[in-house]
Design an enzyme around this catalytic site. Structure first.
Site, short mmCIF file in Angstrom:
data_model
loop_
_atom_site.label_atom_id
_atom_site.label_comp_id
_atom_site.label_asym_id
_atom_site.label_seq_id
_atom_site.Cartn_x
_atom_site.Cartn_y
_atom_site.Cartn_z
N LYS A 105 0.16 -0.04 8.60
CA LYS A 105 -0.60 0.36 7.40
C LYS A 105 -2.30 -0.16 7.75
O LYS A 105 -2.61 -1.55 7.84
CB LYS A 105 -0.53 1.10 6.04
N GLY A 128 -0.22 -9.69 2.58
CA GLY A 128 -0.47 -11.02 2.31
C GLY A 128 -0.09 -11.97 2.29
O GLY A 128 -0.12 -12.95 2.54
N HIS A 172 0.26 5.84 -1.70
CA HIS A 172 -0.18 5.22 -2.27
C HIS A 172 0.16 4.85 -3.86
O HIS A 172 -1.45 6.18 -3.49
CB HIS A 172 -1.83 4.22 -1.47
N LYS A 197 -5.52 -6.28 6.52
CA LYS A 197 -6.72 -7.14 5.16
C LYS A 197 -6.74 -7.92 6.19
O LYS A 197 -6.51 -8.70 7.02
CB LYS A 197 -5.82 -6.63 4.75
#
Lengths: 368, 368
Positions: B160, B347, B251, B135
């Site tokens: 992932k 994150g 997910h 990300k």
């Protein structure tokens, strides 16, 4: 860059609700700490943007958030994900409305038949359609076909498999669909009407299309599918498939939880109206007010609004209120809904009296 | 006749809750007025049966309802429908537990790899797996691949796609998967470790399997899929497909609403443990307690229970707590979860410091 918008209702006081709106902008796109987002394209375009924020009528706040169209990648699955993927897991967020630009709407084929097409198919103008279901589960294919014959003979326009009939041993899919389609055709020959039988194709992933093709081959006039069970994009795939080319009705099974709370989930209009229509259904079944479910009059009207609000060039579809409706409420419901509706009466039709054909005729007399 | 059981939690006083239990028996099967159900087979076998009814610990009542196995027609979609199809649309019903007889469980292949298989694939014994995500959305395929390389170099076991990366123009699926798989292979050559890259195949109906095959061809070591977006049975189809044969992680996107209320929906254990496992996932991502989501410690433990409770011969799978976890909580989380867990830090891994490879090494040092 092209953007689409979602209106959310957010719970809490103003600061909490605004915090939630900011959270949506990150959580639904980059899912990344705000302070670490690279400046430029990602910060300016990919992250969601609060376009409007104000108190909502009945408490909480209303936030209009825009997203770059490309975050949804022209995929229905990913559109759902951007709209409500991760924040479905947080309390106090509710999707109230979905506003897609025409450029995005053009990518959706939407309902193939819509209200006009379905009316043409059953040759009914100017009155509500009559819709019923084959039940109870446990009857043989022959018994269900006999029932389909009687319902058609009595003047029902749309006869669907009960949504729980799939491929049980007592009425296996292929046998049931063949016999029911034949039975309805036989009744149509006698009545001169154009009743259609809708086969339930809610099925395992790789059998959905196969069952749709089979239903068409056997003369079924339409299909029933539960997008909650098979996935919204599976429904869209069926609707878009030229080789299927049958009217498709969406059933709400498994989806009710999304509309259970005014503080969380998805609005009735967006879920049972907009999303179902984007995914190509020609009619949307939902529990009517006053029956054995709990939707209010306003919620039902909001679904109707979703079935007919302007949505690019997408056709209007039929609201199909059902769920514990009785024949005796039809005059009241006709007044409430007008003529652009398909009244779904299942069990209630059996309750009216011992002769099911007569019950159907009475049902029909109330709308003619 | 073979039957399976569902434990529901029902709200209201004793009379109301018992009424709800009776309602389940009809609504989830025959959907027909009780007084009109034909005696014999349908009444005795097809209609659900209350096997136990008692006060639930924390208010409300607990009802154990059995259903004939054949009502579910050996279809995962129809099993979901019998368990929670129509009653999802009524307030005050919550699925707490699913109890399937071995004869039904045998029809499910379940997880292909399970905990042991996934450990073998990444060659890690005796410690938690380290799991991270590529990300933010908006990076190019090249940038994401570079990030994958660094994460693998730093010692992450499972990398992932972020679940929002599908086929956006800035990182199209095929390009991204090819480059990320190559990048992880290159890192593995340098480290001697066996990190795997998991491609996100949450996609339109007819592209899911195609993307899975492509990922495998390109050397991806696993797959990510959101059953809420594509449908549980679509996930099962991928898991069962011999030509895919890759570990599969589920997910929770779009599914959170089901667990938002203690009075309605589906329990954490059943949804993120039992159902995900029945549908063949080898790991289940869910929001950890203490992060930016709202699950409690008890709810997280109940999911773990679902990943490992006896379920016929189905393999145990990895709980993958994530959602705002920080590296600094790893010692506490290791104590809480033990070693049979995959810690998903996205994150939070970037927040630790400017050098992502160093951050990964630190993350790894905490579990070794």
């Amino acid at each position: 860059m092209e953007r689409f918008m979602v209106r959310y209702r957010l719970s809490g006081d103003e600061a909490e609700a605004y915090e939630k709106a900011c959270d949506i902008c990150l959580e639904q796109t980059v899912e990344f700490p705000g302070e670490l987002i690279p400046p430029g394209f990602i910060k300016d375009q990919v992250v969601g943007r609060i376009e409007d924020f104000r108190p909502a009528g009945a408490g909480g706040f209303s936030a209009l958030v825009s997203f770059a169209a490309d975050t949804a990648a022209a995929e229905f699955t990913q559109l759902l994900n951007v709209v409500f993927g991760n924040i479905s897991i947080k309390p106090g967020y509710r999707v109230e409305d979905l506003i897609l630009p025409d450029s995005m709407l053009k990518r959706f084929k939407g309902p193939r038949w819509g209200r006009t097409g379905l009316r043409g198919r059953v040759k009914v103008e100017g009155r509500p359609l009559l819709f019923s279901a084959l039940k109870p589960m446990g009857l043989s294919s022959q018994e269900l076909a006999e029932l389909a014959y009687k319902l058609a003979l009595g003047g029902i326009d749309l006869i669907k498999d009960d949504h729980g009939l799939t491929d049980q041993s007592y009425a296996p899919y292929h046998e049931r669909v063949r016999l029911c389609a034949q039975a309805v055709a036989r009744a149509n020959q006698e009545t001169g009407w154009s009743c259609i039988y809708l086969a339930n194709i809610s099925a395992p992933h790789h059998q959905v299309l196969e069952r749709a093709y089979y239903a068409r081959e056997q003369g079924a006039g339409g299909l029933l599918i539960a997008p909650g069970l098979v996935g919204f994009d599976t429904m869209r795939t069926v609707a878009d498939d030229k080789n299927v080319d049958l009217p498709l009705i969406a059933h709400p099974a498994w989806l009710g939880t999304y509309v259970m709370s005014p503080l969380h989930g998805i609005s009735h209009r967006t879920l049972f109206g907009q999303l179902v229509r984007l995914a190509g259904a020609d009619g949307t079944v939902y529990p009517n007010f006053g029956g054995r479910f709990s939707f209010s009059r306003e919620e039902c009207l909001s679904i109707v609004a979703g079935t007919e609000q302007p949505l690019g060039g997408l056709k209007e579809i039929f609201p199909c209120p059902g769920g514990g409706m009785s024949v005796d409420t039809i005059p009241e419901m006709s007044e409430f809904y007008g003529s652009e509706v398909a009244f779904l009466i299942g069990g209630g039709l059996f309750k009216k009296g011992p002769d099911i054909v007569e019950n159907c005729r009475y049902f029909r007399s109330l709308v003619e």
